[in-house]
Design an enzyme around this catalytic site. Structure first.
Site: not given
Lengths: 254, 254, 254, 254, 254, 254, 254
Positions: A36-38, A53, A68
């Site tokens: 997953g993106t940070a 992100d 998110k």
């Protein structure tokens, strides 16, 4: 290849120990987090910053849809990295715990208490058969008795408390960036800037407008607040992170 | 072959993580979605358009029997792609949720709320043992507080909000077509045209009469309406999509 | 051989997706359907015709014992192909649903409603572990609001509506025969003739007396009626399907 | 050998479909039936005859202990072939159903109804996991509304109605014998003779005294009656089936 | 070796049919019976005799501790061979059934009824998953309506009635001995002698004092009586079975 | 390699015995304990000392977040080594047992009683299927009737009572160090010193400030007390354990 | 190696029969018993003696913590060998049974009754799936109606009554020692001496002070009494078992 065969022996059926005392399904779930993106959390004396992100996958997708960062209670926000559908389950669980606390005790739930109720829930999925672990890490940030608190949960169900922390893709580089640039006396604005610059650091120092979510819980208001895109854009400009070249479109990670 | 053997190790019994953090059963369920003919959703300021490719399998089959667009509530339509019997289960689930909302709160369910109840239900089938994931994707479109909303659900249980989106076969090409031709200020009529032209784009620019279903929910009526075959045929003519050669009969995909 | 090994990986334990998104146990259940002798449904403006090939297995077996057409309610008949014992379970299920409908709403169940209750039941056996799918296909025919309706259910739990359809052995040839010979304006008598000629077409154009069951539900009576052997024999003669040579005794298919 | 490996893949765990649509566990249960000594049913206008080959295993075993024909209700008898302990379970089930019918409706259960309750019960063991199929076939014979009825149940849970039928060892030869020698107008005495001669036909035309059980349900009495050994001996003499040589002692089949 | 591999395929998990219709787990349980020392039952007009070989394993073990004959009710005794702990479960089950019968009907349970309740219980463990079959055979002997009855139960759950029978080790030889020496008009004393001589026949015609248990249920008293060691020793002398050489100490069989 | 294959056979599914009578899953859980940093308990006449090595993983992580010593009740502390999330479950379990004891008997729970309730709970996870063993060892220390008690629990569920003991990484070396340096007449201060010097012995005789937790329960107060960092630093100086070189940062063990 | 492969086939999942009628999981559990240090029981006319070898594992471990002899009720003691945590479960079970007996019948439970309740409990874990057998053997000794009784339970759930018996490591040698030295007319003191000398016989005739536990239940007091270390030391001296060389420290067996 032989090591591979050995590993395969431990990832069937329920979550069990390998001969060297590891829980492979939990470690694989950690890999799902890395896919997953940070998301980044920064704790400052003025409050907690959560940033995520969310480089959009398609121009037709609503950026707001790649949520998110979520409000768990008036005074608590949660950012996630990893398997999105799993994150939603845990955030719903956290919300219910927070509500129950208000109903039962007439006061907001402590950030540490909330975190530990979530990690106890996660742990059950690593020990009892019939289900897989959660493939997601969370950052739980908020104000407890006037003090900013920032916790991480991982797929094993362990809680960690941080000054500043990153979960998801490129955690190694991001954590190094935070260690080099974090100061205990950051203002909230500086905290937001640090989080944005950290994310940008993995993208050639640039951040697209709309490509990041930011939320804060300050000691002043004790309220979860999501920044508008315009507010975020100001921080991008302030921190000199405007993209100079938008050709690059990243592949979605999940 | 070796990679194949590795994959096989993860698709037995319950849904578990692979060493690189993937859920193979969920990914295979996505393949089941790709095996279904495409459905398309287009959001315009005037309302949401749902369109479904249902190239009939046999001249003796009732075209209405290959239902791919369903009314979930007065103000919500759902289009599906993938395993038909699974789609029916989820649509029934969505209908019950919508009814419960009306009974409990005396008002129509929000499109986002409905979508998230459906994706939470889907997620359970990817984490708890004893059942396989749903092999279907849905487009949930409707009006919420006067505003058109269009959501996608995938087999992992993740919700996405879109301006225009395609699920099922040839998603890559169709999504590219939509990105190139979508405009934020489309009229509803133009939205219907865009959806039809997109489907036709994978069939040499042609659409058979009766080979597509179209439904809309407009901001004006806030009501789910299925277009008649005659109405659809008008759009086919208007958009210059009449077939010039009917020799081709496609194999059913499922 | 290698492909075989690959397939075997997916047919143990519960019903799960293969890497290309298929449900092998459901596909194998479809093979069980093909192992059964054919049943045919024909919808005419005057009513629905169900016909079933039941070439007797032994001169000592009561032909009535190889039941393949059943009354589900006064106005609904069901023909089956495939695993006989499974068919009985589904037909009992359908009867109970029809009775419940009469009790609850005081009116006959709709053919589409009944079909969908049956297919929802079938679908459960393809998704939830602990049981295998049903190895049977059904034709559900009857009158709904004065209109003849004819549905097929398959082992995946998908409902299809047809003008004329064949299930079981040699579906390919039979369906082709029906497509070539079906007309929308058939009389009921012509519909019966078409069904019988279709079955005979797979047996050198001949039909033994007692080797086929026929039932109808007409718009006039809205009642399920099984034809007597004498009545069927008249149709056999009328359609010139008398066997010229009875030496052939077929092996039972199941 | 390769085919063997393929078969082995389908007989572990629960009962599932093979790629060609077969249920191996059910087919293996049919083999268990063939391992049992034969039982024969003959329907005549005067009543139903049940006969069972029970060549004794040891001179010290009580012949009555190898029970293969049982009274299910006043007007119904059941003969079995195959796994003896399984047969007892089904016969107990049948008895309970017959009792329930008398209690609930105040009248004897129909033979067809009883058979179908038994086969529905058998079918469940072929579809739902956690148990194996029944390794036994039954002949259910009795009088229903003054008419003799004779049914067979097999391990798949399919009911068949017969004029004359054999289950268990050497079914092929026995069924052929019955087809050649059965007449619709047999007297009950002739029916008993036919059953005994059929059994003897697989034993060089000879029957030991005490080596066979015979029971009848006649239209006159509508009562299940077991013949005494003396009565059976008379039929053996009448039909010229006395053994000329008793050296042969058969191995028990189970 | 190849046959071995084939067998192994059928003994994992639950009890299922092999391709030739056998239940391997049940057959393996029969092997467990053969691993136990023999028990013998002899029925005479004066009563039933149960005898059990219990060659002591160690001089320090209490001979009474290797119980193999048990009182099930005043008028019923049970001898066992095979897995001792399993035997205790079944004997407890039998005792409860006998007590329930007395409570419910005010009279002693019939020997046949009791046997069939035990075998029905055993059968369940061969068909329903989640447990293994019982690895034990029983001899159930007693008086029913003034008549001696002697039954055997085996691990498949089949009941057999006998005049004289042996279970456990060396059944083949022992049964042959019984067949050669049994007479229908044995006195009870002769029956005891036959049982002892049979056991001695597998031990060079000798029986140690204390190496055998004997119990009877006579028609006169209808009461289960265990013989004292002194009484048994008299029979050993009477039947000329005294050991001439005690060097031999047998390995325990279980 | 061959031994490896053999081991793998025992670590799938539930916890079962290996041919040599070992429970591999329990032994693997002991490996998980070894992967955790060490905890040490020392019992002196004045009270019990618990000390835990918690070398921080990152300068941004709150040292208090790596909790390894917990208050279980006023008079009981628990230190852990191994899987952190599992430790939390057991500590919660211990707290509930302590509370129940106070409610039910109005007095503090005995240390031995508490330990045995915890080990009984642990044992269940090694015998009953559907869950893995706990991958954690605990030190339970407190005052019972005025006397200091110190217990260890291991993943098999066995309780041990100690004068001084180490769990977790490098247990071999640490236990040897304790054996060489323990005296029965240690003062509490000397006990704290011994624990700190033991931990330092595995780190070149040095201890970072904040790198260790210490807690005591003394006979005087019968109260669990955690030492402050300043207090611990005093002991570090007193025992001459100040680091001379801080370059080394250890990899986290879990 | 081939035999090894064969064995492996039987130790996965639940406890099932091997082709030769053995229960491998039970046999492996017996190996777990052998891995424990020995316990010995000796029955004399004056009472029962239980003795347990508990060579301490570390000078810092409390010798009392390696409990191997427990009071089950006033008049009953239990010694164990094998898996310590399993032993605790069974001893708790025995205590509850003894308490229930006192509550229900107002009198102490019989030793035989208690033993059989324990073995019935053990047997369940060898037949029903979802758990492994108990890896422990027990010696249950006490006074019943003024008479000393001594029983053994093994992992199969079989009870044995003994005059003198050993469980755990080196049972073969110890049992031989007991057979050679046991006399029926031992005094209690001689019985204690025999037990200690037997344990010493496996340790070069020497016993460390504190390396053994001894308990008795005499006919005089009918009370379970544990000997103090001083009392045991007197017996060690009396029997001339003092160690001459203490260099040897045994590795713990479990």
């Amino acid at each position: 290849m032989q090591g591979q065969a050995q590993q395969q022996a431990y990832d069937r059926g329920i979550t069990i120990f390998s001969p060297d005392g590891r829980l492979y399904q939990v470690e694989y779930a950690r890999e799902a987090v890395k896919r997953g993106t940070a998301s980044i959390g920064v704790r400052t004396p003025e409050g907690v910053v959560l940033a995520a992100d969310k480089r959009s996958r398609s121009p037709l997708m609503e950026p707001t849809s790649v949520e998110k960062i979520h409000k768990a209670d008036d005074h608590v926000g949660i950012a996630s990295a990893g398997h999105v559908a799993d994150a939603r389950q845990l955030i719903d669980f956290a919300r219910r715990q927070a509500q129950v606390n208000r109903l039962r005790y007439g006061e907001p739930i402590g950030i540490e208490t909330l975190t530990k109720e979530v990690t106890d829930h996660i742990q059950q999925y690593t020990q009892v058969g019939g289900a897989r672990p959660f493939g997601v890490a969370l950052l739980i940030g908020g104000i407890e008795n006037g003090t900013p608190r920032l916790y991480e949960t991982d797929p094993s169900g362990t809680p960690y408390e941080w000054k500043a922390v990153s979960i998801g893709a490129e955690r190694g580089d991001l954590q190094e960036y935070l260690e080099e640039n974090y100061r205990d006396d950051l203002t909230l604005d500086e905290g937001i800037g640090l989080a944005l610059r950290a994310i940008a650091s993995t993208n050639e120092g640039q951040l697209e407008s709309g490509g990041v979510d930011v939320a804060t819980v300050t000691t002043e208001t004790e309220a979860f607040v999501e920044l508008t895109n315009d507010e975020i854009d100001e921080y991008i400009v302030e921190n000199d992170l405007e993209p100079t070249d938008e050709d690059e479109t990243d592949e979605p990670a999940e």
